[in-house]
Design an enzyme around this catalytic site. Structure first.
Site, short mmCIF file in Angstrom:
data_model
loop_
_atom_site.label_atom_id
_atom_site.label_comp_id
_atom_site.label_asym_id
_atom_site.label_seq_id
_atom_site.Cartn_x
_atom_site.Cartn_y
_atom_site.Cartn_z
N LYS A 20 17.57 16.18 1.10
CA LYS A 20 17.31 15.70 0.07
C LYS A 20 16.83 16.37 -1.52
CE LYS A 20 14.63 11.57 -2.00
NZ LYS A 20 13.06 10.12 -1.34
N SER A 96 14.50 5.69 -1.73
CA SER A 96 15.33 6.13 -2.41
C SER A 96 16.02 7.60 -2.07
CB SER A 96 14.84 7.35 -3.59
OG SER A 96 13.39 8.24 -3.09
N SER A 120 10.29 5.66 1.66
CA SER A 120 12.05 6.41 1.11
C SER A 120 12.97 6.64 1.84
CB SER A 120 11.56 7.28 -0.48
OG SER A 120 11.63 6.17 -1.35
#
Length: 370
Positions: A20, A96, A120
């Site tokens: 990420k 997210s 997330s």
């Protein structure tokens, strides 16, 4: 539409991993999928978790997209593009850590790393039909991870199966040891509000697992959810509020940041008192049954077309966010509901019992596959 925001070829010839883009990789900027960070300088050194991957012989093949500044649950992103949901087209990838979940679901890598401040990792894992783990708070290093300071955020892996998820934990946490499932283990089934088809899928899986099931309740969950929202608002405003001055923050995140700026010291103090009370409540439940079970999400993932209002979608996290406040490890197992849409079965364990959590999840899935 974007899953990968930076193609890479770092490390050895072991498992392929995507990371990420809130996690520093030396020589590349960390932009958190935000136009406000488009001109960010390259990171000077690897985040500790990236170095751990390289030390384990993994090959890092890309940085993944996310909900801007990791401050949203849908995964929609107007700047880098919204990652498509490979297994459930037309539905949100979840946020997210949207790109990380989508990369795993699309089999672009063996496993991926996300971060989980309020669901997330677990929310996109559910939306995309993969496994996702939020480790015990502090178990996996956050050095070199954005935001620098958080009392909620955890780096965690996503994978298509439990064996890969466990491999990922071995790589990012050298203290992680595989363990067997204790005999006669009981699972506490936590009563929550969720769509009837969600309950049906979760209850059917738990029933088929053959584990002894015990009814449990966590009456403080709603208050803990609200308190966790206060904490994330305060901490995200402290970390990212200055970016509003650029005029480049996307509208949905900018509006949430503006609202977060109003968080008061009194509400934060109240949230910390609720954190202590809820943590004790979860600990007491885990003393009765070493694993707790509940759905990951209360409903099916939204269609992308229905998910434009980020704040309206925050209810997606009603069953996950409280465990960021308490710091307990939480893992989402992918299931499917009667409508053919994704459902998550969430398991919770005691602080530091990440090995037990993974062992039970792997055994539960093995029994479902028999």
């Amino acid at each position: 539409m974007s899953i990968v925001v930076e193609d890479l070829a770092l490390g050895g010839s072991g498992r392929s991993v995507m990371v990420k883009d809130t996690i520093d990789i030396a020589g590349y900027p960390t932009r958190a999928s935000s136009y406000a960070l488009a001109d960010a300088p390259a990171a000077v050194e690897h985040a500790q978790v990236v170095q751990a991957l390289l030390d384990a012989g993994c090959q890092i093949t890309g940085k993944t997209s996310l909900h801007e500044l990791a401050f949203g649950t849908t995964g929609l992103n107007a700047w880098v593009g919204t990652a498509p949901n490979p297994r459930y087209p037309g539905h949100i990838p979840g946020g997210s850590s949207s790109g990380s979940a989508a990369a795993v679901a699309a089999q672009l890598c063996d496993f991926a790393l996300g971060t989980d401040t309020g669901g997330s990792v677990r929310i996109p894992a559910t939306c995309c039909g993969v496994f996702g783990l939020k480790p015990t708070f502090g178990r996996v290093s956050r050095q070199g991870v954005m935001p620098t300071r958080s009392t909620l955020d955890c780096v965690g892996p996503l994978a298509m199966d439990m064996d890969r998820l466990i491999e990922a934990m071995h790589a990012i946490d050298p203290t992680f040891k595989t363990m067997p499932v204790p005999e006669n283990l009981s699972i506490g089934v936590v009563a929550v509000q969720a769509h009837a088809e969600i309950h049906a899928a979760v209850n059917q899986a738990l029933g088929r697992s053959g584990f002894n099931l015990v009814e449990q309740s966590l009456p403080g969950m709603s208050a803990a959810y609200d308190a966790a929202m206060v904490v994330i608002n305060a901490e995200t405003w402290a970390a990212c509020g200055h970016l509003l001055e650029t005029g480049r923050v996307g509208r949905d995140v900018a509006e949430r940041l503006q609202a977060a700026s109003l968080t008061s010291a009194d509400s934060l103090a109240d949230a910390e008192r609720i954190r202590q009370a809820f943590t004790a409540e979860v600990n007491a439940a885990l003393a009765r049954t070493p694993i707790l079970a509940l759905p990951t999400m209360p409903d099916y993932p939204l269609l992308v077309a229905d998910a434009v209002d980020t704040r309206a979608a925050l209810g997606m996290t009603s069953l996950v966010r409280a465990f960021n406040l308490s710091g307990h490890p939480a893992l989402s197992i992918p299931l499917e509901g009667a409508s053919g849409l994704p459902v998550g079965l969430q398991l919770i364990a005691a602080h530091g019992a990440d090995e037990l959590l993974c062992a039970v999840a792997r055994e539960l899935v093995r029994r479902l596959e028999e």
